[in-house]
Enzyme design. Structure first.
Site, PDB file in Angstrom:
ATOM      1  N   GLU A  31       0.830  -1.202   0.000  1.00 32.41           N
ATOM      2  CA  GLU A  31       0.000   0.000   0.000  1.00 32.41           C
ATOM      3  C   GLU A  31       0.866   1.254   0.000  1.00 32.41           C
ATOM      4  OE1 GLU A  31      -3.024   0.276  -0.606  1.00 32.41           O
ATOM      5  OE2 GLU A  31      -3.731  -1.770  -0.358  1.00 32.41           O
ATOM      6  N   GLY A  68      10.466   8.209  -5.554  1.00 26.55           N
ATOM      7  CA  GLY A  68      10.009   9.539  -5.173  1.00 26.55           C
ATOM      8  C   GLY A  68       9.246   9.549  -3.856  1.00 26.55           C
ATOM      9  N   TYR A  76      -6.735   5.805   4.839  1.00 33.48           N
ATOM     10  CA  TYR A  76      -6.837   4.854   3.730  1.00 33.48           C
ATOM     11  C   TYR A  76      -6.000   3.586   3.995  1.00 33.48           C
ATOM     12  CZ  TYR A  76      -5.530   2.343  -0.333  1.00 33.48           C
ATOM     13  OH  TYR A  76      -5.260   1.304  -1.163  1.00 33.48           O
ATOM     14  N   ASP A 133      -9.432   5.511  -1.358  1.00 30.42           N
ATOM     15  CA  ASP A 133      -8.343   6.186  -2.071  1.00 30.42           C
ATOM     16  C   ASP A 133      -8.936   6.940  -3.263  1.00 30.42           C
ATOM     17  OD1 ASP A 133      -8.963   4.233  -3.897  1.00 30.42           O
ATOM     18  OD2 ASP A 133      -6.914   3.518  -4.163  1.00 30.42           O
ATOM     19  N   SER A 156       5.078  16.911  -6.652  1.00 27.54           N
ATOM     20  CA  SER A 156       3.634  17.143  -6.510  1.00 27.54           C
ATOM     21  C   SER A 156       3.283  18.624  -6.430  1.00 27.54           C
ATOM     22  CB  SER A 156       3.099  16.393  -5.296  1.00 27.54           C
ATOM     23  OG  SER A 156       3.804  16.794  -4.161  1.00 27.54           O
TER      24      SER A 156
END
Ligand code: SF4
Length: 352
Positions: free
Chosen positions: A34, A78, A117, A135, A301
């Site tokens: 996950e 990342g 989540y 999610d 991001s």
């Protein structure tokens, strides 16, 4: 249960992808998959998952590793805080739970880096507990299925989505149901190209009936992206190179790069060289300019990085080293965890 959810479960049983973390109940492996799969495509995540399981078969093995080794293994994925949190949480599990993965939702949720989540996914899949795992895929599916117009990235939207997910969760096999919704989002209810014709829940879908699938999910707006201009000073002397460990609360904490002059706007090569801008971070006596790289553009991001690398050779290495930097042998570069941007440069210009 005899509604669209049954169709979904039937479809899932017949069509689910055969992934290495499927059909397992080991919470450590589920957690690992996950965390790796957040912000990562399955194909890429697959390889990393196998690599981690091979190097660290148990949570105790992961806890016993050094942070640098974990970051090195993570290199290229990342979002490095995920790896650091993974490592820190492994320590907690060893220290507080004697290496046995906690089996209560609250204890799982309290682990570093574990949000609602991930905790829901582990609790439902590994321990068969009744928690949803919401999610991005799940939000897209539900927002289309029910025609939800509240923005999913707003506080209200998240709350509404969570309440709906709790309500829809079947009492039996919640883990399988959670995975089925996620799989539908990943394989059928795709962001810009939903495959409604082959969708098992088509008859119950608000967006399909109204032919407005692409109007969902509704979002408030995009996060602003900040531009950053990084002028890296790559200093070599004979067979050594100066690198630094990033320690500040910024991107890439715990990874290595080079001393850098960051400017708030683009600066031309000519100006950078004329002003000997490297003097802002390190005073060099008669450096020889060996190369100026092209501009590398790297998207994170919330940041867009524009990086250029100035390769300088010096003869006399006696100098005051910039903060957190140190010399290493060029041949050892590959043993240090570096961000992808730096890795691209090193492979092209230094280790060629
Ligand atoms: Fe998504 Fe289309 Fe299925 Fe609705 S019918 S859930 S929009 S794939």
């Amino acid at each position: 249960m005899n509604d669209w959810r049954q169709n979904l479960l039937n479809w899932y049983e017949a069509n689910k992808r055969d992934l290495p973390w499927r059909n397992i109940k080991d919470p450590y492996k589920i957690w690992l998959s996950e965390v790796i799969l957040q912000q990562t495509r399955v194909n890429q995540g697959w390889e990393y998952y196998l690599r981690f399981i091979k190097n660290y078969p148990t949570v105790s093995d992961l806890a016993a590793a050094s942070e640098q080794d974990v970051l090195k293994l993570w290199q290229g994925l990342g979002y490095y805080s995920r790896a650091r949190n993974l490592h820190a949480a492994a320590h907690t599990i060893v220290k507080e739970y004697e290496g046995k993965f906690p089996a209560k939702f609250e204890s799982i949720r309290a682990l570093k880096g574990v949000g609602d989540y991930t905790a829901g996914a582990i609790a439902s899949i590994a321990f068969n507990l009744n928690y949803p795992a919401v999610d991005g895929n799940v939000m897209r599916v539900y927002s289309r299925l029910f025609g939800i117009t509240t923005a999913i990235d707003s506080t209200n939207g998240k709350k509404q989505m969570n309440e709906l997910a709790v309500e829809l969760l079947p009492a039996k096999n919640p883990g399988t149901y959670n995975q089925a919704v996620m799989e539908l989002g990943a394989m059928v209810c795709l962001p810009s190209n939903p495959q409604c014709e082959s969708c098992p829940v088509q008859q119950a879908c608000y967006a399909f009936l109204h032919k407005n699938m692409l109007d969902f999910p509704v979002k408030q707006g995009k996060t602003k992206v900040r531009n950053r201009y990084l002028n890296y000073i790559v200093i070599v002397q004979k067979d050594s190179i100066l690198i630094r460990l990033r320690k500040s609360k910024d991107i890439w904490h715990g990874l290595h790069d080079f001393p850098v002059v960051e400017t708030d706007r683009p600066i031309t090569q000519a100006k950078f060289l004329k002003d000997k801008k490297w003097n802002e971070v390190v005073l060099l006596r008669n450096p020889v300019l060996k190369d100026v790289s092209e501009e590398y553009v790297h998207l994170l991001s919330h940041q867009k990085l524009f990086a250029r690398f100035y390769l300088l050779e010096i003869v006399n290495g006696k100098m005051e080293l910039p903060a957190d930097s140190f010399w290493i042998k060029i041949n050892d570069l590959e043993n240090y965890a570096v961000p992808k941007l730096i890795d691209l440069y090193i492979r092209k210009k230094i280790l060629k």
